[in-house]
Structures are given as structure tokens and as C-alpha cells.
Design a protein around this motif. Structure first.
Motif, mmCIF file in Angstrom:
data_model
loop_
_atom_site.group_PDB
_atom_site.id
_atom_site.type_symbol
_atom_site.label_atom_id
_atom_site.label_comp_id
_atom_site.label_asym_id
_atom_site.label_seq_id
_atom_site.Cartn_x
_atom_site.Cartn_y
_atom_site.Cartn_z
ATOM 1 N N PRO A 139 20.427 47.223 -49.662
ATOM 2 C CA PRO A 139 20.045 47.416 -48.259
ATOM 3 C C PRO A 139 18.898 48.422 -48.161
ATOM 4 C CG PRO A 139 22.026 48.657 -48.737
ATOM 5 C CD PRO A 139 21.701 47.868 -49.978
ATOM 6 N N ALA A 140 17.967 48.170 -47.267
ATOM 7 C CA ALA A 140 16.892 49.136 -47.016
ATOM 8 C C ALA A 140 17.518 50.378 -46.387
ATOM 9 C CB ALA A 140 15.852 48.533 -46.083
ATOM 10 N N PRO A 141 17.306 51.553 -46.970
ATOM 11 C CA PRO A 141 17.911 52.753 -46.400
ATOM 12 C C PRO A 141 17.272 53.158 -45.064
ATOM 13 C CG PRO A 141 16.523 53.322 -48.259
ATOM 14 C CD PRO A 141 16.566 51.823 -48.185
ATOM 15 N N VAL A 142 16.004 52.823 -44.904
ATOM 16 C CA VAL A 142 15.228 53.127 -43.695
ATOM 17 C C VAL A 142 14.211 52.007 -43.503
ATOM 18 C CG1 VAL A 142 15.472 55.657 -43.879
ATOM 19 C CG2 VAL A 142 13.587 54.504 -45.043
ATOM 20 N N ALA A 143 13.404 52.063 -42.447
ATOM 21 C CA ALA A 143 12.337 51.075 -42.251
ATOM 22 C C ALA A 143 11.456 51.055 -43.497
ATOM 23 C CB ALA A 143 11.519 51.423 -41.021
ATOM 24 N N GLN A 144 11.051 49.852 -43.904
ATOM 25 C CA GLN A 144 10.373 49.720 -45.187
ATOM 26 C C GLN A 144 9.335 48.614 -45.157
ATOM 27 O OE1 GLN A 144 12.733 48.230 -48.706
ATOM 28 N NE2 GLN A 144 12.748 50.429 -49.124
ATOM 29 N N LEU A 145 8.182 48.890 -45.778
ATOM 30 C CA LEU A 145 7.151 47.881 -46.002
ATOM 31 C C LEU A 145 7.018 47.662 -47.496
ATOM 32 C CD1 LEU A 145 4.248 48.986 -43.629
ATOM 33 C CD2 LEU A 145 5.727 46.993 -43.368
ATOM 34 N N PHE A 146 6.866 46.414 -47.905
ATOM 35 C CA PHE A 146 6.646 46.026 -49.298
ATOM 36 C C PHE A 146 5.304 45.312 -49.305
ATOM 37 C CE2 PHE A 146 7.275 42.943 -52.816
ATOM 38 C CZ PHE A 146 7.763 43.763 -53.813
ATOM 39 N N LEU A 147 4.273 45.977 -49.817
ATOM 40 C CA LEU A 147 2.905 45.473 -49.752
ATOM 41 C C LEU A 147 2.451 45.060 -51.144
ATOM 42 C CD1 LEU A 147 1.539 48.392 -47.546
ATOM 43 C CD2 LEU A 147 2.382 46.161 -46.758
ATOM 44 N N GLY A 196 -1.920 40.799 -51.150
ATOM 45 C CA GLY A 196 -2.342 40.744 -49.754
ATOM 46 C C GLY A 196 -1.208 40.463 -48.792
ATOM 47 N N ASP A 197 -0.052 40.049 -49.302
ATOM 48 C CA ASP A 197 1.103 39.786 -48.444
ATOM 49 C C ASP A 197 1.930 41.060 -48.262
ATOM 50 O OD1 ASP A 197 0.625 37.065 -48.080
ATOM 51 O OD2 ASP A 197 1.764 36.511 -49.872
ATOM 52 N N GLY A 198 2.463 41.219 -47.073
ATOM 53 C CA GLY A 198 3.351 42.329 -46.778
ATOM 54 C C GLY A 198 4.663 41.816 -46.217
ATOM 55 N N VAL A 199 5.736 42.517 -46.546
ATOM 56 C CA VAL A 199 7.061 42.166 -46.052
ATOM 57 C C VAL A 199 7.625 43.408 -45.364
ATOM 58 C CG1 VAL A 199 9.369 41.363 -46.674
ATOM 59 C CG2 VAL A 199 7.380 40.569 -47.970
ATOM 60 N N THR A 240 2.568 43.957 -58.618
ATOM 61 C CA THR A 240 2.527 45.365 -58.249
ATOM 62 C C THR A 240 2.559 45.426 -56.732
ATOM 63 O OG1 THR A 240 1.200 45.897 -60.197
ATOM 64 C CG2 THR A 240 1.223 47.529 -58.429
ATOM 65 N N ALA A 241 3.393 46.308 -56.197
ATOM 66 C CA ALA A 241 3.513 46.451 -54.745
ATOM 67 C C ALA A 241 3.590 47.923 -54.388
ATOM 68 C CB ALA A 241 4.761 45.729 -54.240
ATOM 69 N N LEU A 242 3.159 48.230 -53.184
ATOM 70 C CA LEU A 242 3.346 49.565 -52.623
ATOM 71 C C LEU A 242 4.491 49.486 -51.639
ATOM 72 C CD1 LEU A 242 -0.341 50.650 -51.962
ATOM 73 C CD2 LEU A 242 1.145 51.320 -53.867
ATOM 74 N N ALA A 243 5.442 50.400 -51.765
ATOM 75 C CA ALA A 243 6.559 50.478 -50.824
ATOM 76 C C ALA A 243 6.333 51.714 -49.962
ATOM 77 C CB ALA A 243 7.881 50.577 -51.563
ATOM 78 N N VAL A 244 6.314 51.509 -48.655
ATOM 79 C CA VAL A 244 6.186 52.598 -47.698
ATOM 80 C C VAL A 244 7.488 52.616 -46.911
ATOM 81 C CG1 VAL A 244 4.837 53.561 -45.800
ATOM 82 C CG2 VAL A 244 3.715 52.111 -47.503
#
Length: 120
Positions: free
Chosen positions: A48-56, A77-80, A97-101
Motif C-alpha cells: 500500500p502507498a503510505p502517502v500520496a505517491q507519484l511513480f515517474l 515519460g509515463d507517470g502513475v 528507472t523511475a523517480l518516486a515522489v
């Protein structure tokens, strides 16, 4: 200058395989930016996502899935966007490779439609 794809920390929680993370930045209110690397054949297990999350996704291609397990293809280029508590997983046959914010105070912009070849 610095590299953010250093794969410093093995991700082994949630039965993850072939995944690593590098913390990149954090801010007030517990906002975090992490670079995630998924090796060919690797997965980040369902959690589960612990908080709001972006997977870029910034390089490569793979898939993401929600609690239903239905895989959706993603590529650079896709974000979730995942909401707090939303169960999700990701992986790649060829590597990505993704950036998680993430953060409780993160205000996410409404996602637009996915249009292949569209210019932002």
C-alpha cells in the motif's frame, strides 16, 4: 553535480526482486524523492502507498498494477499516481528507472489522458 541513479539500497520488502533505491531529496512535511531501479525481470512487490505517491518512469519500460493485479504497460515519460493506502506493484522484463515522489502534503496535479506521441 551528482548522480541520482546510484542504486545504493536493495529493495527487498514486499517480496521485491532485482530492485534498488537511492534517496535523492527530502523536504519539510516528509516529502521524499527516490530514484528506483528495476533490473530486467525485477519487481517491486505489492504494497500500500503510505502517502500520496507519484511513480515517474524516466528510462526503460515495464508495467504497473493495482490491487486487482491487472498489469498496465509504462515506459519513459509515463507517470502513475497512487493515493494513500492504494495497493500497487511494478516490474519490468527489460529494466526501468523511475523517480518516486511521495509525501502527505504532496498535492498531485490531475493526470491528463495518456496520448502516445503527444508533446507536453
Amino acid at each position: 553535480m551528482f548522480r541520482f541513479d546510484r542504486a545504493e539500497k536493495v529493495v527487498d520488502r514486499f517480496d521485491s526482486v532485482g530492485a534498488s533505491a537511492t534517496p535523492v531529496a527530502a523536504g519539510e512535511g516528509a516529502v521524499h524523492l527516490t530514484c528506483l531501479s528495476v533490473e530486467p525481470g525485477g519487481t517491486i512487490g505489492a504494497h500500500p502507498a503510505p502517502v500520496a505517491q507519484l511513480f515517474l518512469v524516466i528510462a526503460g519500460e515495464g508495467w504497473v498494477a493495482g490491487a486487482d493485479g491487472l498489469r498496465v504497460s509504462v515506459s519513459a515519460g509515463d507517470g502513475v499516481r497512487w493515493e494513500p493506502g492504494e495497493v500497487h506493484t511494478s516490474g519490468s522484463a527489460t529494466g526501468l528507472t523511475a523517480l518516486a515522489v511521495e509525501g502527505p502534503s504532496l498535492v498531485l496535479s490531475a493526470p491528463g489522458p495518456r496520448e502516445p506521441g503527444a508533446v507536453a
